[in-house]
Design a protein around this motif. Structure first.
Motif, PDB file in Angstrom:
ATOM      1  N   ASN A   1       2.153  22.616   8.334  1.00 36.84           N
ATOM      2  CA  ASN A   1       2.074  22.916   9.274  1.00 36.84           C
ATOM      3  C   ASN A   1       2.409  24.249   8.845  1.00 36.84           C
ATOM      4  O   ASN A   1       2.023  25.388  10.570  1.00 36.84           O
ATOM      5  CB  ASN A   1       3.389  23.340   9.466  1.00 36.84           C
ATOM      6  N   GLU A   2       1.785  25.122   8.154  1.00 36.80           N
ATOM      7  CA  GLU A   2       1.942  26.095   7.904  1.00 36.80           C
ATOM      8  C   GLU A   2       1.121  26.371   6.670  1.00 36.80           C
ATOM      9  O   GLU A   2       0.644  25.677   5.577  1.00 36.80           O
ATOM     10  CB  GLU A   2       2.905  27.508   7.656  1.00 36.80           C
ATOM     11  N   ARG A   3       0.507  27.878   5.572  1.00 35.87           N
ATOM     12  CA  ARG A   3      -0.072  27.962   4.902  1.00 35.87           C
ATOM     13  C   ARG A   3       0.599  27.840   3.762  1.00 35.87           C
ATOM     14  O   ARG A   3       1.453  29.058   3.674  1.00 35.87           O
ATOM     15  CB  ARG A   3      -0.856  29.528   4.899  1.00 35.87           C
ATOM     16  N   PRO A   4       0.498  27.301   2.678  1.00 39.24           N
ATOM     17  CA  PRO A   4       1.675  26.957   1.477  1.00 39.24           C
ATOM     18  C   PRO A   4       1.679  28.288   0.904  1.00 39.24           C
ATOM     19  O   PRO A   4       2.452  28.785   0.034  1.00 39.24           O
ATOM     20  CB  PRO A   4       1.331  25.698   1.411  1.00 39.24           C
ATOM     21  N   PHE A   5       0.411  28.962   0.601  1.00 35.85           N
ATOM     22  CA  PHE A   5       0.193  30.175  -0.221  1.00 35.85           C
ATOM     23  C   PHE A   5      -0.173  30.996   0.160  1.00 35.85           C
ATOM     24  O   PHE A   5      -0.887  31.748  -0.333  1.00 35.85           O
ATOM     25  CB  PHE A   5      -0.783  29.526  -1.603  1.00 35.85           C
ATOM     26  N   THR A   6       0.301  32.058   1.156  1.00 42.96           N
ATOM     27  CA  THR A   6       0.190  33.347   1.406  1.00 42.96           C
ATOM     28  C   THR A   6       0.940  33.905   0.406  1.00 42.96           C
ATOM     29  O   THR A   6       1.304  33.610  -0.323  1.00 42.96           O
ATOM     30  CB  THR A   6       0.635  33.154   2.792  1.00 42.96           C
ATOM     31  N   LEU A   7       0.016  35.259   1.497  1.00 42.27           N
ATOM     32  CA  LEU A   7       0.472  36.544   0.192  1.00 42.27           C
ATOM     33  C   LEU A   7       1.873  37.792   0.307  1.00 42.27           C
ATOM     34  O   LEU A   7       2.043  38.362  -0.590  1.00 42.27           O
ATOM     35  CB  LEU A   7      -0.702  37.367  -0.312  1.00 42.27           C
ATOM     36  N   VAL A   8       2.414  37.567   1.581  1.00 41.87           N
ATOM     37  CA  VAL A   8       3.050  37.743   2.586  1.00 41.87           C
ATOM     38  C   VAL A   8       4.678  36.875   1.511  1.00 41.87           C
ATOM     39  O   VAL A   8       4.879  35.830   1.810  1.00 41.87           O
ATOM     40  CB  VAL A   8       3.071  37.733   3.247  1.00 41.87           C
ATOM     41  N   PRO A   9       5.861  38.343   1.124  1.00 39.82           N
ATOM     42  CA  PRO A   9       6.623  37.399   0.791  1.00 39.82           C
ATOM     43  C   PRO A   9       7.319  36.496   2.116  1.00 39.82           C
ATOM     44  O   PRO A   9       7.716  37.288   2.398  1.00 39.82           O
ATOM     45  CB  PRO A   9       7.309  38.470   0.767  1.00 39.82           C
TER      46      PRO A   9
ATOM     47  N   GLY B   1       4.151  22.541  -6.042  1.00 39.13           N
ATOM     48  CA  GLY B   1       4.405  21.032  -5.328  1.00 39.13           C
ATOM     49  C   GLY B   1       5.609  21.789  -4.455  1.00 39.13           C
ATOM     50  O   GLY B   1       5.580  20.939  -3.728  1.00 39.13           O
ATOM     51  N   HIS B   2       6.622  22.235  -4.635  1.00 37.38           N
ATOM     52  CA  HIS B   2       7.119  22.958  -4.038  1.00 37.38           C
ATOM     53  C   HIS B   2       6.735  23.690  -2.507  1.00 37.38           C
ATOM     54  O   HIS B   2       6.963  22.774  -1.366  1.00 37.38           O
ATOM     55  CB  HIS B   2       8.230  23.816  -4.535  1.00 37.38           C
ATOM     56  N   ARG B   3       5.964  24.313  -3.123  1.00 38.27           N
ATOM     57  CA  ARG B   3       5.879  25.037  -1.496  1.00 38.27           C
ATOM     58  C   ARG B   3       4.747  24.080  -0.546  1.00 38.27           C
ATOM     59  O   ARG B   3       4.263  24.507   0.545  1.00 38.27           O
ATOM     60  CB  ARG B   3       4.929  26.268  -1.849  1.00 38.27           C
ATOM     61  N   MET B   4       4.320  23.038  -1.580  1.00 45.19           N
ATOM     62  CA  MET B   4       2.808  22.456  -0.708  1.00 45.19           C
ATOM     63  C   MET B   4       4.074  21.386   0.293  1.00 45.19           C
ATOM     64  O   MET B   4       3.824  20.981   0.839  1.00 45.19           O
ATOM     65  CB  MET B   4       2.125  21.225  -1.141  1.00 45.19           C
ATOM     66  N   LYS B   5       5.663  21.240   0.002  1.00 47.26           N
ATOM     67  CA  LYS B   5       6.370  20.536   0.156  1.00 47.26           C
ATOM     68  C   LYS B   5       6.845  20.794   1.647  1.00 47.26           C
ATOM     69  O   LYS B   5       6.466  20.340   2.680  1.00 47.26           O
ATOM     70  CB  LYS B   5       7.124  20.072  -1.092  1.00 47.26           C
TER      71      LYS B   5
ATOM     72  N   THR C   1       3.110  16.172   0.660  1.00 47.72           N
ATOM     73  CA  THR C   1       3.447  15.767   0.013  1.00 47.72           C
ATOM     74  C   THR C   1       4.049  16.548  -1.564  1.00 47.72           C
ATOM     75  O   THR C   1       4.931  16.005  -2.743  1.00 47.72           O
ATOM     76  CB  THR C   1       2.835  14.209  -0.728  1.00 47.72           C
ATOM     77  N   GLY C   2       3.421  17.650  -2.488  1.00 49.88           N
ATOM     78  CA  GLY C   2       4.290  17.912  -3.034  1.00 49.88           C
ATOM     79  C   GLY C   2       2.543  17.680  -4.782  1.00 49.88           C
ATOM     80  O   GLY C   2       2.941  17.838  -5.445  1.00 49.88           O
TER      81      GLY C   2
ATOM     82  N   ASN D   1      -0.654  31.863  -6.129  1.00 52.05           N
ATOM     83  CA  ASN D   1      -0.663  32.098  -4.363  1.00 52.05           C
ATOM     84  C   ASN D   1      -2.409  31.791  -3.624  1.00 52.05           C
ATOM     85  O   ASN D   1      -3.116  31.152  -3.040  1.00 52.05           O
ATOM     86  CB  ASN D   1       0.554  32.787  -3.304  1.00 52.05           C
ATOM     87  N   GLN D   2      -2.870  33.346  -4.351  1.00 49.24           N
ATOM     88  CA  GLN D   2      -3.914  33.209  -4.705  1.00 49.24           C
ATOM     89  C   GLN D   2      -5.510  32.180  -4.786  1.00 49.24           C
ATOM     90  O   GLN D   2      -6.122  31.846  -3.763  1.00 49.24           O
ATOM     91  CB  GLN D   2      -4.719  34.616  -5.270  1.00 49.24           C
ATOM     92  N   ILE D   3      -5.322  31.346  -6.170  1.00 50.84           N
ATOM     93  CA  ILE D   3      -6.297  30.443  -6.243  1.00 50.84           C
ATOM     94  C   ILE D   3      -5.963  29.754  -5.658  1.00 50.84           C
ATOM     95  O   ILE D   3      -6.690  28.484  -4.922  1.00 50.84           O
ATOM     96  CB  ILE D   3      -5.909  30.496  -7.414  1.00 50.84           C
ATOM     97  N   CYS D   4      -4.610  28.798  -5.783  1.00 52.54           N
ATOM     98  CA  CYS D   4      -4.122  27.900  -4.564  1.00 52.54           C
ATOM     99  C   CYS D   4      -4.467  27.800  -3.462  1.00 52.54           C
ATOM    100  O   CYS D   4      -5.545  26.435  -2.845  1.00 52.54           O
ATOM    101  CB  CYS D   4      -2.455  27.217  -4.952  1.00 52.54           C
ATOM    102  N   ASP D   5      -4.692  28.606  -2.557  1.00 56.49           N
ATOM    103  CA  ASP D   5      -5.156  28.911  -0.939  1.00 56.49           C
ATOM    104  C   ASP D   5      -6.582  28.366  -0.964  1.00 56.49           C
ATOM    105  O   ASP D   5      -6.849  27.895  -0.162  1.00 56.49           O
ATOM    106  CB  ASP D   5      -4.927  30.265  -0.992  1.00 56.49           C
ATOM    107  N   PHE D   6      -7.613  29.356  -2.021  1.00 56.29           N
ATOM    108  CA  PHE D   6      -8.850  29.229  -2.089  1.00 56.29           C
ATOM    109  C   PHE D   6      -8.953  27.536  -2.533  1.00 56.29           C
ATOM    110  O   PHE D   6     -10.569  26.947  -2.250  1.00 56.29           O
ATOM    111  CB  PHE D   6      -9.296  29.926  -3.504  1.00 56.29           C
TER     112      PHE D   6
END
Length: 285
Positions: A14-22, A207-211, A216-217, A240-245
């Protein structure tokens, strides 16, 4: 290209899980983050003169702080100061601005301090407490920290009229611990230092951020998580940075919806993860 045409649809997100904004909604309550938050709450509720929260860049300090401010009682007046710098008098101006206390541009330091004191007394008379929060407080000089300490001396009978929450990088903790800063150290009634995440916490974090984003996480293999932890040192923002890439690489290759260690290694090898060299240097130190 719209965001929906990015890797989101590919992974059903639904949205990007690993943005750099708090983002407090994505806060992962690891054991140490729970303890850190408890210390922040304790500092506010116990009327601690100074509460100190430190940690590495991207360790989640600001996210915890935002969560605290969203939950704080309505009878507490909050003044938030970010990246405050300057000498004597300029810091006082930052404080007055954060509290929306008007003052003439040509006012002297004494006049400014009197304005602040009058404001604190008025708030106290109305049954309100004032909490000043300084984010990125490592940018404040030792002289500035001493000036802040003096603010905690403003009191009415036995009640202190203002509390300070200092949030910053590890060098802030080192500054407060310096022998020359013993007076401010004695005013710190609650403190916590956020360390980097261990491997288990890093896996749970991913996994938490992906869910939360609608996945699925389980998109990242255990091996991929292990490599991510090794490369980032367990710093959340770097994770977050490396997971996004890595998600981007997985989408572009269209070889499945599982991020493998090979994909993570490709991100590292291609040099798009800018912090890799610094992490390696720290590991060798």
């Amino acid at each position: 290209m719209t965001q929906s045409s990015f890797y989101l649809d590919y992974f059903g997100l639904n949205e990007r899980p690993f943005t750099l904004v708090p983002d407090p909604e994505f806060l992962y309550w690891s054991p140490q983050h729970r303890r850190a938050y408890a210390v922040l709450e304790f500092g506010v509720l116990s009327r601690a003169p100074i509460t100190l929260l430190t940690g590495e860049i991207g360790s989640g300090k600001t996210t915890l702080l935002q969560n605290l401010l969203a939950q704080i009682d309505e009878d507490v007046t909050i003044g938030l100061v970010s990246n405050a710098q300057g000498n004597r008098g300029e810091l006082l101006q930052w404080v007055l601005n954060a509290l929306d206390v008007p003052i003439d541009a040509d006012a002297t330091y004494v006049q400014g301090f009197q304005k602040l004191q009058d404001f604190l007394i008025t708030e106290y008379a109305q049954g309100r407490r004032v909490v000043l929060v300084f984010d990125e407080a490592q940018n404040i000089s030792r002289e500035g920290l001493e000036e802040l300490r003096m603010l905690t001396n403003i009191n009415s009978n036995k009640d202190e009229l203002v509390q300070l929450i200092l949030v910053g990088q590890p060098e802030l903790r080192d500054m407060v611990r310096h022998p020359s800063m013993s007076q401010i150290a004695q005013r710190v009634s609650a403190s916590f230092h956020l360390n980097r995440m261990d491997l288990e916490t890093t896996q749970g974090y991913i996994g938490h951020r992906m869910k939360l984003a609608g996945g699925t996480g389980e998109e990242f293999t255990p091996e991929a998580c292990h490599l991510i932890h090794d490369v980032t040192g367990g710093v959340p923002r770097l994770v977050n940075q490396i997971c996004d890439f890595a998600l981007l690489y997985c989408w572009s290759e269209e070889s499945g919806k599982t991020v493998t260690a090979c994909m993570v290694q490709s991100v590292v090898d291609d040099g798009v993860f800018f912090y890799q060299q610094r992490i390696e240097k720290e590991a060798q130190a």
